[in-house]
Scaffold this motif. Sequence first.
Motif, mmCIF file in Angstrom:
data_model
loop_
_atom_site.group_PDB
_atom_site.id
_atom_site.type_symbol
_atom_site.label_atom_id
_atom_site.label_comp_id
_atom_site.label_asym_id
_atom_site.label_seq_id
_atom_site.Cartn_x
_atom_site.Cartn_y
_atom_site.Cartn_z
ATOM 1 N N ILE A 141 -80.603 -19.656 35.355
ATOM 2 C CA ILE A 141 -79.349 -18.967 35.568
ATOM 3 C C ILE A 141 -78.888 -18.164 34.392
ATOM 4 C CG2 ILE A 141 -76.650 -19.692 35.009
ATOM 5 C CD1 ILE A 141 -77.513 -22.740 36.186
ATOM 6 N N LYS A 142 -79.533 -18.167 33.172
ATOM 7 C CA LYS A 142 -79.415 -17.298 32.366
ATOM 8 C C LYS A 142 -80.149 -15.899 32.625
ATOM 9 C CE LYS A 142 -80.390 -16.247 27.509
ATOM 10 N NZ LYS A 142 -80.906 -16.493 26.327
ATOM 11 N N LEU A 143 -81.110 -16.078 33.447
ATOM 12 C CA LEU A 143 -82.077 -14.789 33.797
ATOM 13 C C LEU A 143 -81.044 -14.312 34.729
ATOM 14 C CD1 LEU A 143 -84.649 -13.372 33.451
ATOM 15 C CD2 LEU A 143 -85.610 -14.842 35.454
ATOM 16 N N VAL A 144 -80.666 -14.858 35.865
ATOM 17 C CA VAL A 144 -79.812 -14.276 36.609
ATOM 18 C C VAL A 144 -78.868 -13.673 35.963
ATOM 19 C CG1 VAL A 144 -78.348 -14.736 38.859
ATOM 20 C CG2 VAL A 144 -80.600 -15.712 38.774
ATOM 21 N N HIS A 145 -78.084 -14.169 35.345
ATOM 22 C CA HIS A 145 -76.739 -13.748 34.592
ATOM 23 C C HIS A 145 -77.088 -12.240 33.692
ATOM 24 C CE1 HIS A 145 -73.023 -13.666 32.300
ATOM 25 N NE2 HIS A 145 -73.618 -13.696 31.266
ATOM 26 N N MET A 146 -78.201 -12.494 33.011
ATOM 27 C CA MET A 146 -78.568 -11.313 32.336
ATOM 28 C C MET A 146 -78.908 -10.045 33.220
ATOM 29 S SD MET A 146 -80.692 -13.244 29.428
ATOM 30 C CE MET A 146 -81.855 -11.885 29.291
ATOM 31 N N GLY A 147 -79.545 -10.464 34.254
ATOM 32 C CA GLY A 147 -79.959 -9.249 35.276
ATOM 33 C C GLY A 147 -78.704 -8.743 35.849
ATOM 34 N N ALA A 148 -77.867 -9.675 36.339
ATOM 35 C CA ALA A 148 -76.563 -9.218 36.889
ATOM 36 C C ALA A 148 -75.592 -8.332 35.706
ATOM 37 C CB ALA A 148 -75.720 -10.236 37.417
ATOM 38 N N ALA A 149 -75.709 -8.799 34.445
ATOM 39 C CA ALA A 149 -75.008 -8.096 33.465
ATOM 40 C C ALA A 149 -75.804 -6.487 33.368
ATOM 41 C CB ALA A 149 -75.131 -8.798 32.294
ATOM 42 N N LYS B 228 -66.136 -11.935 23.617
ATOM 43 C CA LYS B 228 -66.970 -11.319 24.470
ATOM 44 C C LYS B 228 -66.089 -11.283 25.938
ATOM 45 C CE LYS B 228 -70.931 -12.481 27.617
ATOM 46 N NZ LYS B 228 -71.949 -13.268 27.817
ATOM 47 N N ILE B 229 -65.271 -12.245 25.966
ATOM 48 C CA ILE B 229 -64.384 -12.211 27.202
ATOM 49 C C ILE B 229 -63.060 -11.428 27.012
ATOM 50 C CG2 ILE B 229 -62.566 -13.662 28.537
ATOM 51 C CD1 ILE B 229 -64.343 -16.025 28.003
ATOM 52 N N CYS C 171 -66.979 -0.550 25.287
ATOM 53 C CA CYS C 171 -66.746 -2.143 25.629
ATOM 54 C C CYS C 171 -68.031 -2.882 25.873
ATOM 55 C CB CYS C 171 -65.645 -1.979 26.542
ATOM 56 S SG CYS C 171 -63.865 -1.698 25.594
ATOM 57 N N PHE C 172 -68.637 -2.273 27.098
ATOM 58 C CA PHE C 172 -69.748 -2.941 27.698
ATOM 59 C C PHE C 172 -70.730 -3.281 26.550
ATOM 60 C CE2 PHE C 172 -74.148 -3.102 29.490
ATOM 61 C CZ PHE C 172 -73.737 -4.105 30.455
ATOM 62 N N LEU C 173 -71.033 -2.300 25.565
ATOM 63 C CA LEU C 173 -72.302 -2.269 24.697
ATOM 64 C C LEU C 173 -71.799 -3.369 23.791
ATOM 65 C CD1 LEU C 173 -72.939 1.231 24.043
ATOM 66 C CD2 LEU C 173 -74.598 -0.457 25.108
ATOM 67 N N GLN C 174 -70.377 -3.573 23.439
ATOM 68 C CA GLN C 174 -69.977 -4.602 22.562
ATOM 69 C C GLN C 174 -70.028 -5.959 22.972
ATOM 70 O OE1 GLN C 174 -69.727 -4.455 19.447
ATOM 71 N NE2 GLN C 174 -68.613 -6.141 18.672
ATOM 72 N N ILE D 80 -72.383 -8.813 21.503
ATOM 73 C CA ILE D 80 -71.668 -10.212 21.058
ATOM 74 C C ILE D 80 -72.645 -11.101 21.877
ATOM 75 C CG2 ILE D 80 -69.895 -11.576 21.724
ATOM 76 C CD1 ILE D 80 -68.080 -9.093 21.374
ATOM 77 N N ALA D 81 -73.063 -10.948 22.853
ATOM 78 C CA ALA D 81 -73.969 -11.905 23.606
ATOM 79 C C ALA D 81 -75.236 -12.209 22.919
ATOM 80 C CB ALA D 81 -74.124 -11.603 25.114
ATOM 81 N N ARG D 82 -75.916 -11.080 22.384
ATOM 82 C CA ARG D 82 -77.090 -11.136 21.605
ATOM 83 C C ARG D 82 -76.995 -11.845 20.289
ATOM 84 N NH1 ARG D 82 -81.853 -10.695 23.609
ATOM 85 N NH2 ARG D 82 -82.369 -9.763 21.719
ATOM 86 N N ALA D 83 -75.945 -11.459 19.722
ATOM 87 C CA ALA D 83 -75.611 -12.102 18.306
ATOM 88 C C ALA D 83 -75.088 -13.413 18.325
ATOM 89 C CB ALA D 83 -75.049 -10.996 17.534
#
Length: 133
Positions: free
Chosen positions: A8-16, A77-78, A111-114, A118-121
């Motif tokens: 799920i995380k892999l699909v989510h990251m790919g979609a992001a 993030k939201i 905003c996208f970069l932030q 946020i997701a990475r940190a």
Amino acid sequence: MMAFYPDIKLVHMGAAMSSGTLFALRALSLLAGLRWPRAAAVRYLSYSIDTVLLTGAMMLLTILPAGMFANGWLVAKIVFLVAYVAIGIAAFRPARGHRARAVLVVAALLCFLQVYGIARAHDPWGWLLWLGG
């Protein structure tokens, strides 16, 4: 459900990454005066990618322990995600001038970069953590 977490995380990251890349390509092409970024098929592709992205996010939210979000990073993030979407929609409005569209595109990409930072940190400050030392 935790057994499916890596997938799920892999699909989510790919979609992001797909969402951000498609937005950047569409926005830059629109700024260059091209017509394809407003084509129905491209818009529907964007909607589909974002649906997969949000579905993956909701799935991850439900399977991860609540304590993981205690410092407020998910809320931040939201907030940036909503800003990214709203500013992105405004950037694609036909009535915008070139300068206003460029400013909106840059704001949406920031905003996208932030959101990504946020997701990475896993911290509401995202990339600002690294900038502050």
